[in-house]
Write a protein that holds these residues in place. Structure first.
Motif, mmCIF file in Angstrom:
data_model
loop_
_atom_site.group_PDB
_atom_site.id
_atom_site.type_symbol
_atom_site.label_atom_id
_atom_site.label_comp_id
_atom_site.label_asym_id
_atom_site.label_seq_id
_atom_site.Cartn_x
_atom_site.Cartn_y
_atom_site.Cartn_z
ATOM 1 N N LEU A 72 0.821 -1.206 0.000
ATOM 2 C CA LEU A 72 0.000 0.000 0.000
ATOM 3 C C LEU A 72 0.860 1.264 0.000
ATOM 4 O O LEU A 72 1.913 1.304 0.645
ATOM 5 C CB LEU A 72 -0.932 0.018 1.210
ATOM 6 C CG LEU A 72 -2.065 -1.003 1.211
ATOM 7 C CD1 LEU A 72 -2.955 -0.807 2.438
ATOM 8 C CD2 LEU A 72 -2.902 -0.928 -0.061
ATOM 9 N N PRO A 73 0.426 2.302 -0.699
ATOM 10 C CA PRO A 73 1.181 3.561 -0.704
ATOM 11 C C PRO A 73 1.083 4.263 0.649
ATOM 12 O O PRO A 73 0.107 4.086 1.390
ATOM 13 C CB PRO A 73 0.483 4.384 -1.791
ATOM 14 C CG PRO A 73 -0.922 3.870 -1.787
ATOM 15 C CD PRO A 73 -0.813 2.396 -1.507
ATOM 16 N N ALA A 92 2.810 1.651 9.661
ATOM 17 C CA ALA A 92 3.342 2.652 8.728
ATOM 18 C C ALA A 92 2.221 3.428 8.055
ATOM 19 O O ALA A 92 2.355 4.639 7.801
ATOM 20 C CB ALA A 92 4.214 1.973 7.678
ATOM 21 N N ILE A 93 1.110 2.779 7.766
ATOM 22 C CA ILE A 93 -0.026 3.464 7.152
ATOM 23 C C ILE A 93 -0.652 4.429 8.158
ATOM 24 O O ILE A 93 -0.999 5.570 7.826
ATOM 25 C CB ILE A 93 -1.062 2.442 6.657
ATOM 26 C CG1 ILE A 93 -0.476 1.576 5.525
ATOM 27 C CG2 ILE A 93 -2.340 3.135 6.198
ATOM 28 C CD1 ILE A 93 -0.152 2.333 4.266
ATOM 29 N N GLU A 94 -0.790 3.977 9.394
ATOM 30 C CA GLU A 94 -1.340 4.841 10.433
ATOM 31 C C GLU A 94 -0.456 6.063 10.662
ATOM 32 O O GLU A 94 -0.952 7.189 10.811
ATOM 33 C CB GLU A 94 -1.503 4.060 11.739
ATOM 34 C CG GLU A 94 -2.161 4.859 12.846
ATOM 35 C CD GLU A 94 -2.463 4.027 14.076
ATOM 36 O OE1 GLU A 94 -3.022 4.592 15.036
ATOM 37 O OE2 GLU A 94 -2.132 2.823 14.087
ATOM 38 N N ASP A 95 0.865 5.857 10.675
ATOM 39 C CA ASP A 95 1.790 6.974 10.863
ATOM 40 C C ASP A 95 1.670 7.982 9.724
ATOM 41 O O ASP A 95 1.667 9.203 9.953
ATOM 42 C CB ASP A 95 3.233 6.462 10.951
ATOM 43 C CG ASP A 95 3.502 5.675 12.224
ATOM 44 O OD1 ASP A 95 2.695 5.781 13.176
ATOM 45 O OD2 ASP A 95 4.513 4.950 12.271
ATOM 46 N N ALA A 96 1.581 7.483 8.489
ATOM 47 C CA ALA A 96 1.463 8.372 7.330
ATOM 48 C C ALA A 96 0.164 9.164 7.381
ATOM 49 O O ALA A 96 0.127 10.345 7.015
ATOM 50 C CB ALA A 96 1.544 7.556 6.043
ATOM 51 N N MET A 97 -0.907 8.525 7.860
ATOM 52 C CA MET A 97 -2.185 9.215 7.998
ATOM 53 C C MET A 97 -2.087 10.322 9.046
ATOM 54 O O MET A 97 -2.543 11.449 8.836
ATOM 55 C CB MET A 97 -3.277 8.212 8.357
ATOM 56 C CG MET A 97 -4.698 8.791 8.400
ATOM 57 S SD MET A 97 -5.141 9.532 9.996
ATOM 58 C CE MET A 97 -5.224 8.065 11.026
ATOM 59 N N LYS A 99 0.504 11.966 9.962
ATOM 60 C CA LYS A 99 1.372 13.039 9.467
ATOM 61 C C LYS A 99 0.698 13.873 8.388
ATOM 62 O O LYS A 99 1.239 14.898 7.962
ATOM 63 C CB LYS A 99 2.666 12.446 8.906
ATOM 64 C CG LYS A 99 3.575 11.809 9.948
ATOM 65 C CD LYS A 99 4.779 11.160 9.273
ATOM 66 C CE LYS A 99 5.677 10.471 10.282
ATOM 67 N NZ LYS A 99 6.819 9.760 9.614
ATOM 68 N N GLY A 100 -0.456 13.427 7.930
ATOM 69 C CA GLY A 100 -1.160 14.141 6.874
ATOM 70 C C GLY A 100 -0.651 13.824 5.486
ATOM 71 O O GLY A 100 -1.035 14.479 4.508
ATOM 72 N N GLU A 101 0.212 12.818 5.372
ATOM 73 C CA GLU A 101 0.754 12.443 4.065
ATOM 74 C C GLU A 101 -0.182 11.502 3.314
ATOM 75 O O GLU A 101 -0.049 11.313 2.101
ATOM 76 C CB GLU A 101 2.120 11.776 4.247
ATOM 77 C CG GLU A 101 3.159 12.691 4.875
ATOM 78 C CD GLU A 101 4.447 11.970 5.221
ATOM 79 O OE1 GLU A 101 4.455 10.714 5.169
ATOM 80 O OE2 GLU A 101 5.438 12.656 5.539
#
Length: 264
Positions: A72-73, A92-97, A99-101
């Motif tokens: 997943l991206p 990693a997906i939760e962290d990216a979310m 961070k607003g990325e």
């Protein structure tokens, strides 16, 4: 209908066996009766009460989470359709979310379940069996940059009565190069699953979902085995025992596959 099927090929280039799908039919092979259900009542009523349970076991969840971590991206926009209180996404997906990325849109049938899902950036109540079009609200705007980069659906594609139409609409909401990942196991609510699902083998179910994607316009379709029947059969001593234990409802891990496709 004329078949255009070719022998399946299996890739070992990833940590999971990947089988390439080859189109089997020149025209849509399914009849309306294949998508009838023993309980034709409104899904909105059926899903009215929240179910804070998992529908696959911990081993299958761990396998799916590892798969998501690999494919997943971590930037852009993901849609989790037929979503609930948990999406099985990795840290990693939760962290990216956070961070607003990455924007993660959850679309499902029960408000309480969606509200309890911490991974979601936004939530949308929608019954795909009442309206098979993916709502425009899943994308932020008409700008291509706001279209979907990936979509996921966990053990729910078998409940859709118009899967080709849903997946065609999803393709239209997806960026070029975007992907869809349909997780499949052998659990279901038998009164709500489409009738053909209950009449065919696990292998045929995977081919059927691949057909859905093909006739909806998705390409590079593959079946990924995250821990299913084929894995057991490869064990010369343990496979037969595992199959017997599964038939008796004893402690065997749920099988889990992903059928995936890409927008060209």
């Amino acid at each position: 209908m004329s078949s255009t099927s070719k022998p399946a090929t299996v890739s070992s280039t990833s940590q999971w066996p990947v089988t390439a799908y080859h189109p089997r039919h020149q025209t849509w092979p399914y009849k309306p009766s294949d998508f009838t259900r023993s309980d034709p009542s409104s899904d909105s009523s059926f899903y009215d009460a929240p179910r804070f349970v998992t529908h696959i076991d911990d081993h299958a969840i761990a396998s799916l989470r590892a798969y998501y971590a690999a494919v997943l991206p971590q930037k852009g926009r993901i849609l989790d359709f037929c979503s609930s209180w948990i999406s099985h996404y990795p840290p990693a997906i939760e962290d990216a979310m956070k961070k607003g990325e990455l924007q993660v849109v959850g679309m499902g049938m029960n408000k309480a379940e969606l509200d309890a899902n911490p991974i979601l950036s936004s939530r949308l109540l929608h019954d795909l069996n009442e309206m098979s079009e993916i709502p425009s609200a899943v994308v932020g705007s008409e700008a291509a940059s706001e279209a979907l980069d990936a979509s996921t659906c966990v053990v729910s594609i078998d409940y859709l009565t118009s899967p080709r139409e849903v997946l065609t609409s999803l393709l239209q909401r997806t960026n070029k190069g975007g992907t869809v990942h349909l997780a499949i196991s052998n659990r279901c609510f038998p009164t709500k699953v489409v009738s053909r699902w209950l009449r065919v083998s696990e292998d045929e179910r995977l081919q059927m979902v691949s057909d859905y994607l093909w006739f909806a316009g998705w390409r590079d379709i593959e079946i990924v085995n995250l821990g299913g029947k084929d894995e057991e059969d490869e064990q010369p001593d343990g496979g037969a025992l595992q199959r017997f234990m599964r038939s008796m409802g004893m402690g065997v891990h749920d099988p889990i596959w992903v059928v995936r496709g890409t927008k060209e």
